[in-house]
Write a protein that holds these residues in place. Structure first.
Motif: not given
Length: 124
Positions: A1-15, A102-107
């Protein structure tokens, strides 16, 4: 991964948003000069800092931000640097925008605060 922390879970289908990650989808919409200025501001970078990261002259960045003109290879490199540093390019039917991950520290900091705020209630 490129240093950015990905958020868990799939994106909202309604988005209605379509997230355009240049590294994952090189055919994504081209970055415009306004997005470049805003992404730079979100990261707190000067033109000089961005030019060093992309390895182009400061004048190249300045001219792109003022006139919107740059070589496609240069735009690709600029966008890739932004994505690597947590900037997401967002496109939907209403327009385009940016989001900073968010950076890892911010997360971690936000996760530590969450339990403290969970017990709070608003009293009238």
């Amino acid at each position: 991964m490129s240093g950015a922390l990905s958020r868990p879970g799939p994106p909202c289908a309604a988005s209605a948003f379509r997230f355009v990650d240049h590294q994952a989808d090189p055919r994504g919409s081209p970055m415009n000069s306004e997005q470049c200025r805003v992404a730079r501001a979100m990261l707190g970078w000067s033109i000089k800092q961005l030019s060093r990261e992309v390895r182009v002259a400061q004048r190249t960045i300045s001219e792109f931000e003022m006139n919107g003109q740059a070589r496609p290879e240069t735009l690709s490199r600029i966008r890739s640097i932004f994505v690597t540093n947590g900037i997401e390019f967002i496109e939907d039917d209403d327009g385009v925008g940016l989001k900073r991950r968010y950076t890892f520290d911010e997360y971690i900091f936000r996760q530590q605060l969450a339990p403290q705020h969970a017990g709070l209630s608003i009293q009238n």
